[in-house]
Design a protein around this motif. Structure first.
Motif, PDB file in Angstrom:
ATOM      1  N   ALA A  86      12.798   2.718   3.854  1.00 61.76           N
ATOM      2  CA  ALA A  86      12.866   3.525   2.634  1.00 61.76           C
ATOM      3  C   ALA A  86      11.658   4.443   2.495  1.00 61.76           C
ATOM      4  CB  ALA A  86      12.965   2.605   1.416  1.00 61.76           C
ATOM      5  N   GLY A  87      10.699   4.347   3.439  1.00 64.97           N
ATOM      6  CA  GLY A  87       9.483   5.140   3.355  1.00 64.97           C
ATOM      7  C   GLY A  87       8.573   4.717   2.224  1.00 64.97           C
ATOM      8  N   ALA A  88       8.659   3.452   1.824  1.00 66.36           N
ATOM      9  CA  ALA A  88       7.893   2.933   0.690  1.00 66.36           C
ATOM     10  C   ALA A  88       6.764   2.037   1.190  1.00 66.36           C
ATOM     11  CB  ALA A  88       8.801   2.149  -0.245  1.00 66.36           C
ATOM     12  N   ASP A  89       5.550   2.441   0.920  1.00 71.20           N
ATOM     13  CA  ASP A  89       4.376   1.653   1.312  1.00 71.20           C
ATOM     14  C   ASP A  89       3.892   0.876   0.085  1.00 71.20           C
ATOM     15  OD1 ASP A  89       2.219   0.617   2.648  1.00 71.20           O
ATOM     16  OD2 ASP A  89       0.976   2.417   2.448  1.00 71.20           O
ATOM     17  N   LEU A  90       4.632  -0.161  -0.251  1.00 72.23           N
ATOM     18  CA  LEU A  90       4.338  -0.923  -1.463  1.00 72.23           C
ATOM     19  C   LEU A  90       3.601  -2.220  -1.131  1.00 72.23           C
ATOM     20  CD1 LEU A  90       7.757  -0.719  -3.370  1.00 72.23           C
ATOM     21  CD2 LEU A  90       5.866   0.917  -3.362  1.00 72.23           C
ATOM     22  N   PRO A  91       2.673  -2.637  -1.985  1.00 70.51           N
ATOM     23  CA  PRO A  91       2.133  -3.995  -1.853  1.00 70.51           C
ATOM     24  C   PRO A  91       3.256  -5.004  -2.067  1.00 70.51           C
ATOM     25  CG  PRO A  91       0.860  -2.690  -3.444  1.00 70.51           C
ATOM     26  CD  PRO A  91       2.101  -1.920  -3.141  1.00 70.51           C
TER      27      PRO A  91
END
Length: 268
Positions: A86-91
């Motif tokens: 998803a291209g999400a760099d989430l903690p």
């Protein structure tokens, strides 16, 4: 955006059984009641909507909290892969059950067992009490053997985490005994675990599903409990208040880690 203001993205596995999504919605409702004003969104790995790519992209500052009990394949691989896609760099916060440090994920499960949160044990107590067992009575606990019935996993670390819950629950409550059983994968089934408890002297046998939501595996555990002629069958953990509090605890811990990480990078 300050840490407590970051949205919470609750990631659940998903199921074709509609009771699963209803349970997740109940957890979300409890979390919102505990922390009014916190933005809480839900995404699923499979079966249910919305999926992770549909949600993660519009919440770039979110902290993801897996609604999972063990740090097994879904937590180690599926969720990170879905977030990357998803291209999400989430903690990503830790799972709700006990877990070893994440840097050791590839290593064999060695050393002392991880310790579960008291909130998790309290949720298990709540469900047994709701099924009619007098969990507040030391005498009842001393005569009752408990089958902690988990989904099962091929990951040895997940098995160790479930055994850690059983060990700590017995140590802190004084049950006559606790045996771990599984609804899938290898290991003992509920009837064999119940037989072990009775052979060891338990006067009553209670089955406590170590699962978060209804579905195929909890139904399988219920059938096995009937086959074992268990005296008590608890419900799944579900939207217990303690589970919602544990979700918030994991969220806040990941928020603190996210704030500290840039500071550590700057000082390196």
């Amino acid at each position: 955006m300050s840490a407590p203001d970051r949205p919470l993205l609750l990631i659940a596995h998903g199921s074709r059984d509609p009771r699963h999504a209803a349970t997740v919605a109940g957890v979300v409702e409890q979390v919102r009641a505990l922390r009014p004003g916190l933005e809480v969104a839900t995404a699923y790995l499979d079966h249910c909507a919305p999926r992770i790519p549909q949600v993660a992209g519009r919440l770039p500052a979110a902290v993801a909290v897996p609604l999972l009990l063990n740090r097994a394949f879904h937590a180690k691989h599926d969720i990170p892969a879905a977030l990357r896609a998803a291209g999400a760099d989430l903690p990503v916060a830790d799972v709700l059950g006990p877990a070893r440090p994440r840097v050791a994920d590839a290593a064999p499960a060695t050393g002392p067992l991880p310790v579960p949160s008291p909130l998790l044990l309290a949720a298990l107590d709540r469900r047994l009490a709701g099924a009619g067992l007098a969990v507040g009575s030391p005498t009842v606990r001393a005569r009752t053997g408990v089958v902690l019935a988990a989904a099962g996993s091929s990951d040895p670390a997940a098995d160790a985490a479930t055994r850690a819950v059983a060990a700590e629950w017995r140590r802190t409550r004084g049950w006559a005994g606790i045996e771990v059983a599984y609804a899938s994968a290898g290991g003992p089934r509920v009837p064999a675990a119940a037989a072990e408890l009775r052979a060891a002297g338990a006067r009553r046998v209670a089955v406590a599903p170590y699962l978060l939501a209804p579905g195929l595996l909890p139904d399988r555990i219920a059938d096995a409990a009937a086959e074992a002629e268990a005296d008590v069958l608890a419900e799944v953990l579900g939207a217990a208040p303690e589970i919602a509090r544990l979700v918030l605890r994991r969220y806040l811990g990941a928020c603190r880690e996210a704030v500290a990480a840039p500071a550590l990078s700057a000082s390196a």
